[in-house]
Design a protein around this motif. Sequence first.
Motif: not given
Length: 71
Positions: A11-33
């Motif tokens: 899910g992050t293979s074509s994203l910039s470093l900043e976008e990858r971090r945002e996606m990781q944060d989103l996935l952690r948020h979904l898992a938690r909430t």
Amino acid sequence: MDPRLLIVDEGTSSLSLEERREMQDLLRHLARTRDMAVVTLPHFIQDALSGAHRIVVLRDGLPPLDAAPAP
């Protein structure tokens, strides 16, 4: 719909470093909430190491590595 499992395949293979971090944060948020398991199949190993509770590496369909990442 209230899924208990989300599978993200590169899910992050074509994203910039900043976008990858945002996606990781989103996935952690979904898992938690939403109290769901998130399984990621990352292109970059660093993405797996940056927030996983458990890492399983497969080789020929078998897990030669199944461990919690170092803190």
